[in-house]
Design a protein around this motif. Sequence first.
Motif, PDB file in Angstrom:
ATOM      1  N   THR A  36       0.801  -1.228   0.000  1.00 14.16           N
ATOM      2  CA  THR A  36       0.000   0.000   0.000  1.00 14.16           C
ATOM      3  C   THR A  36       0.830   1.273   0.000  1.00 14.16           C
ATOM      4  N   TRP A  37       2.152   1.155  -0.088  1.00 16.86           N
ATOM      5  CA  TRP A  37       2.974   2.347   0.122  1.00 16.86           C
ATOM      6  C   TRP A  37       2.686   3.432  -0.915  1.00 16.86           C
ATOM      7  N   GLN A  38       2.394   3.038  -2.149  1.00 19.20           N
ATOM      8  CA  GLN A  38       2.132   4.049  -3.171  1.00 19.20           C
ATOM      9  C   GLN A  38       0.856   4.837  -2.854  1.00 19.20           C
ATOM     10  N   THR A  39      -0.160   4.137  -2.381  1.00 18.09           N
ATOM     11  CA  THR A  39      -1.403   4.812  -1.993  1.00 18.09           C
ATOM     12  C   THR A  39      -1.175   5.701  -0.781  1.00 18.09           C
ATOM     13  N   VAL A  40      -0.428   5.190   0.194  1.00 16.31           N
ATOM     14  CA  VAL A  40      -0.122   5.996   1.378  1.00 16.31           C
ATOM     15  C   VAL A  40       0.651   7.247   0.986  1.00 16.31           C
ATOM     16  N   ALA A  41       1.657   7.100   0.133  1.00 16.32           N
ATOM     17  CA  ALA A  41       2.452   8.248  -0.296  1.00 16.32           C
ATOM     18  C   ALA A  41       1.593   9.278  -1.019  1.00 16.32           C
ATOM     19  N   ARG A  42       0.690   8.800  -1.875  1.00 17.04           N
ATOM     20  CA  ARG A  42      -0.186   9.719  -2.620  1.00 17.04           C
ATOM     21  C   ARG A  42      -1.134  10.445  -1.678  1.00 17.04           C
ATOM     22  N   ASP A  43      -1.800   9.693  -0.806  1.00 12.85           N
ATOM     23  CA  ASP A  43      -2.751  10.318   0.120  1.00 12.85           C
ATOM     24  C   ASP A  43      -2.048  11.268   1.082  1.00 12.85           C
TER      25      ASP A  43
END
Length: 228
Positions: A36-43
């Motif tokens: 989920t790191w990409q989603t976390v980074a985006r959010d």
Amino acid sequence: MPIDTCIFDAYGTLFDVTAAAREAAAEDGFEALADTWQTVARDWREKQLQYTWLRAVTGEHVDFWQVTGDGLDWALEAADLSDPKLRDRLMQLYWDLTAYPEVPDMLGALKDAHKATGILSNGSPEMLQGAVTSAGIGRLLDHVLSVESVGVFKPSSKVYDMVSRAFACEAGNVLFVSSNGWDAAAAKGYGFTTVWVNRQGLPMDRLDHRPDHVLPDLSSLPALVGSL
């Protein structure tokens, strides 16, 4: 007017704002972040920016470190990640964000061309110093300017006013570079020549002003400056 001063936004422009989540996801103990790191980074980034805009409008200013933590808390809750150790590690990594690989050579080329260089950022002075030191680019910057000097976030004109005071220059002599399309547009309206570093290939923002130039990264910036 000739360009003699090159000013950079920091986060997302010189420093990779996705690096903290990407690096933490690869570390032992934080496997829950791996998928989920990409989603976390985006959010995280989206909330960080949204909170600066809202605070600029309402006049309820806090420093960028609090805004960064608040944005991370939202992103982690949205991803159902509640590990305090993960939060602490992400904040630690954000303090020492990785610079994009082309940044040192790009700044060095501008200095070789006798251009003044600096950062103009929402970041707090301490945050900016941490990132600049970690990247080893302090000797390539004449000034590192934080909005804490004026107590309001971009795109307030009070922030852009800081450049002329620090560098004793006119707006027409400044090239302002940002990875945020709204920041490049606001700086263009202010009177700077602007570059949008569109690393993600995003559409142009529908605003009253548009950046003068669009680049995919910073590697060709010295050549662009030389042509202006």
